[in-house]
Scaffold this motif. Structure first.
Motif, mmCIF file in Angstrom:
data_model
loop_
_atom_site.group_PDB
_atom_site.id
_atom_site.type_symbol
_atom_site.label_atom_id
_atom_site.label_comp_id
_atom_site.label_asym_id
_atom_site.label_seq_id
_atom_site.Cartn_x
_atom_site.Cartn_y
_atom_site.Cartn_z
ATOM 1 N N ASP A 47 0.762 -1.077 -0.072
ATOM 2 C CA ASP A 47 -0.041 -0.134 -0.131
ATOM 3 C C ASP A 47 0.880 1.279 -0.043
ATOM 4 O OD1 ASP A 47 -2.170 -1.645 0.168
ATOM 5 O OD2 ASP A 47 -2.820 -1.002 2.114
ATOM 6 N N ARG A 48 1.761 1.305 0.776
ATOM 7 C CA ARG A 48 2.544 2.354 0.993
ATOM 8 C C ARG A 48 3.446 2.708 -0.486
ATOM 9 N NH1 ARG A 48 5.117 0.890 5.207
ATOM 10 N NH2 ARG A 48 6.843 0.079 4.533
ATOM 11 N N LEU A 49 4.040 1.672 -0.783
ATOM 12 C CA LEU A 49 4.790 1.843 -2.287
ATOM 13 C C LEU A 49 3.929 2.630 -3.296
ATOM 14 C CD1 LEU A 49 7.061 -1.354 -2.396
ATOM 15 C CD2 LEU A 49 7.716 1.124 -1.840
ATOM 16 N N VAL A 50 2.682 1.803 -3.586
ATOM 17 C CA VAL A 50 1.858 2.203 -4.581
ATOM 18 C C VAL A 50 1.164 3.584 -4.413
ATOM 19 C CG1 VAL A 50 -0.385 1.806 -5.492
ATOM 20 C CG2 VAL A 50 1.112 -0.126 -4.926
ATOM 21 N N ASN A 51 1.102 4.038 -3.180
ATOM 22 C CA ASN A 51 0.610 5.264 -3.066
ATOM 23 C C ASN A 51 1.835 6.352 -3.107
ATOM 24 O OD1 ASN A 51 -2.323 5.150 -2.146
ATOM 25 N ND2 ASN A 51 -1.663 4.103 -0.192
ATOM 26 N N GLU A 52 2.932 5.936 -2.845
ATOM 27 C CA GLU A 52 4.170 6.730 -2.833
ATOM 28 C C GLU A 52 4.269 6.946 -4.615
ATOM 29 O OE1 GLU A 52 8.973 5.855 -2.676
ATOM 30 O OE2 GLU A 52 7.809 5.403 -0.948
ATOM 31 N N TYR A 53 4.096 5.905 -5.249
ATOM 32 C CA TYR A 53 4.399 5.847 -6.864
ATOM 33 C C TYR A 53 3.234 6.921 -7.528
ATOM 34 C CZ TYR A 53 7.994 2.590 -6.735
ATOM 35 O OH TYR A 53 9.363 1.838 -6.738
ATOM 36 N N GLN A 54 2.367 7.328 -6.744
ATOM 37 C CA GLN A 54 1.332 8.307 -7.268
ATOM 38 C C GLN A 54 0.772 8.120 -8.692
ATOM 39 O OE1 GLN A 54 0.176 11.566 -5.538
ATOM 40 N NE2 GLN A 54 0.496 10.048 -3.863
ATOM 41 N N GLY A 55 0.270 7.065 -9.002
ATOM 42 C CA GLY A 55 -0.278 6.636 -10.199
ATOM 43 C C GLY A 55 0.571 5.979 -11.151
ATOM 44 N N LYS A 56 1.864 5.904 -10.845
ATOM 45 C CA LYS A 56 2.832 4.978 -11.879
ATOM 46 C C LYS A 56 2.560 3.831 -11.845
ATOM 47 C CE LYS A 56 6.715 8.556 -11.448
ATOM 48 N NZ LYS A 56 7.995 8.477 -11.156
ATOM 49 N N LEU A 107 10.049 -3.753 -8.841
ATOM 50 C CA LEU A 107 8.999 -2.709 -9.744
ATOM 51 C C LEU A 107 9.791 -1.557 -10.515
ATOM 52 C CD1 LEU A 107 6.688 -1.834 -6.722
ATOM 53 C CD2 LEU A 107 6.068 -3.002 -8.996
ATOM 54 N N ALA A 108 11.181 -1.217 -10.020
ATOM 55 C CA ALA A 108 11.925 -0.091 -10.427
ATOM 56 C C ALA A 108 12.061 -0.349 -12.118
ATOM 57 C CB ALA A 108 13.325 -0.101 -9.955
ATOM 58 N N PRO A 109 12.444 -1.604 -12.849
ATOM 59 C CA PRO A 109 12.612 -1.377 -14.384
ATOM 60 C C PRO A 109 11.188 -0.877 -15.197
ATOM 61 C CG PRO A 109 13.439 -3.496 -13.353
ATOM 62 C CD PRO A 109 12.614 -2.712 -12.251
ATOM 63 N N ILE A 110 10.116 -1.379 -14.537
ATOM 64 C CA ILE A 110 8.894 -0.935 -15.069
ATOM 65 C C ILE A 110 8.356 0.541 -14.828
ATOM 66 C CG2 ILE A 110 6.205 -1.613 -15.359
ATOM 67 C CD1 ILE A 110 8.282 -3.195 -17.048
ATOM 68 N N VAL A 111 8.483 0.534 -13.251
ATOM 69 C CA VAL A 111 7.675 1.764 -12.564
ATOM 70 C C VAL A 111 8.748 3.147 -12.809
ATOM 71 C CG1 VAL A 111 6.789 2.664 -10.489
ATOM 72 C CG2 VAL A 111 6.348 0.611 -11.238
ATOM 73 N N ASP A 112 9.783 2.718 -12.605
ATOM 74 C CA ASP A 112 10.714 3.856 -12.779
ATOM 75 C C ASP A 112 12.355 3.560 -13.187
ATOM 76 O OD1 ASP A 112 12.142 6.582 -12.334
ATOM 77 O OD2 ASP A 112 11.859 6.380 -10.036
ATOM 78 N N PRO A 113 12.225 3.293 -14.747
ATOM 79 C CA PRO A 113 13.094 2.771 -15.505
ATOM 80 C C PRO A 113 14.324 3.707 -15.298
ATOM 81 C CG PRO A 113 11.292 3.558 -17.039
ATOM 82 C CD PRO A 113 10.814 3.694 -15.498
ATOM 83 N N GLU A 114 14.211 5.035 -15.410
ATOM 84 C CA GLU A 114 15.488 5.956 -15.377
ATOM 85 C C GLU A 114 16.027 5.693 -13.729
ATOM 86 O OE1 GLU A 114 14.206 10.035 -15.944
ATOM 87 O OE2 GLU A 114 13.486 9.634 -17.876
ATOM 88 N N ALA A 115 15.469 5.657 -12.879
ATOM 89 C CA ALA A 115 16.002 5.472 -11.515
ATOM 90 C C ALA A 115 16.911 4.149 -11.655
ATOM 91 C CB ALA A 115 15.014 5.378 -10.398
ATOM 92 N N ALA A 116 16.122 3.071 -12.489
ATOM 93 C CA ALA A 116 16.640 1.632 -12.355
ATOM 94 C C ALA A 116 17.937 1.651 -13.215
ATOM 95 C CB ALA A 116 15.657 0.547 -12.824
ATOM 96 N N GLU A 117 17.923 2.535 -14.096
ATOM 97 C CA GLU A 117 19.122 2.494 -15.224
ATOM 98 C C GLU A 117 20.049 3.278 -14.486
ATOM 99 O OE1 GLU A 117 20.332 4.470 -19.653
ATOM 100 O OE2 GLU A 117 18.172 4.353 -19.004
ATOM 101 N N ALA A 118 20.090 4.325 -13.569
ATOM 102 C CA ALA A 118 21.042 4.973 -13.125
ATOM 103 C C ALA A 118 21.474 4.189 -11.814
ATOM 104 C CB ALA A 118 20.491 6.089 -12.433
#
Length: 289
Positions: A47-56, A107-118
């Motif tokens: 729950d906390r993670l999904v709410n933190e991603y704010q719709g991602k 989740l990073a590669p799908i939800v936040d690929p730029e952060a995963a790449e970094a």
């Protein structure tokens, strides 16, 4: 379970709608049961993670006791079980209880690929540095060059290769690698500044080793100046700054007071916020005032 705009219950009646949503936004499908303590423990973390991603990313929960057909269709064998659906396809899955760090990494590669790449780039750079420290410089250099051939815009990796080549005394190679990028990339600025130091000494013809030996006993201002710039250009910042500081202290008028601007130029070669720059700025100020 409480629902919000990112978290909802999935059933046979709305599963197609969920899959349609996944064409635009990744959906975590969480198979859970009130009888499963690991499911209950992981629920607030999700729950906390999904709410933190704010719709991602969205979270669809499926109660296995109430939705046996969906549970069977997704091939769930244990609880908790997570399926990541994106663009209508199952792209990843996890079984069993997970830590928050593990879920973020998943989740990073799908939800936040730029952060995963970094993060992946940082890991690669750390491995290369460890290889260099362990004496495997040639292999590290080859890995850096191969990576740059595939992704020439990785400026932090290019900076590491230039740093390595400078440390090996391969000035021409280092300058060639640096010159392949014409844009003003921040990771490369300190190295451009280091080459600018060498340009001031063009034609000096003195090796750094010779200069180090000459400044031990009775250094001349010429030797202090040359050593300060050459040492800094080679990445030996503390010895270089120390020579320029001695030049400022003992030969303030040398070349119309060149020691102060030389110190400032060496500061530009250091990364932003480097404590060495702050330390020597204070020392320079004390000598000046």
């Amino acid at each position: 379970m409480q629902q919000n705009s990112y978290i909802f219950e999935a059933t046979e009646q709305n599963i197609q709608q969920i899959l349609e949503q996944s064409r635009q936004i990744p959906v975590i499908v969480d198979f859970w049961s009130a009888r499963s303590q690991p499911s209950q423990q992981m629920a607030p973390v999700l729950d906390r993670l999904v709410n933190e991603y704010q719709g991602k990313v969205l979270l669809a929960r499926i109660n296995v006791d109430e939705q046996p057909m969906l549970t069977s269709q997704f091939g769930v064998q244990s609880l908790p079980s997570l399926k990541l659906v994106f663009q209508g396809q199952l792209v990843n899955e996890l079984d069993g209880p997970q830590t928050e760090a593990g879920l973020r990494e998943w989740l990073a590669p799908i939800v936040d690929p730029e952060a995963a790449e970094a993060q992946q780039e940082e890991g690669f750079i750390e491995q290369v540095r460890m290889a260099i420290e362990a004496g495997h410089g040639e292999q590290a250099e080859a890995a850096l060059r191969q990576t740059l051939q595939q992704t020439p815009d990785k400026h932090a990796i290019r900076a590491l290769l230039v740093e390595y080549l400078l440390g090996q005394g391969q000035l021409d190679d280092a300058q060639s690698v640096l010159a392949e990028v014409t844009e003003d990339a921040e990771p490369l600025r300190p190295f451009r500044a280091r080459f600018a130091l060498l340009e001031k000494l063009e034609g000096a013809g003195q090796s750094l080793k010779d200069l180090e030996a000459r400044i031990v006993d009775a250094p001349t201002p010429e030797d202090l100046y040359a050593h300060g710039l050459q040492a800094a250009a080679a990445g030996q910042f503390r010895p270089g700054l120390e020579s320029l500081l001695v030049l400022l202290r003992d030969h303030r008028d040398y070349k119309d007071g060149v020691a102060r601007p030389a110190l400032l130029e060496v500061f530009e070669c250091l990364p932003k916020g480097d404590p060495l720059a702050s330390e020597y700025r204070r020392k320079m100020f004390n000598y000046l005032y």
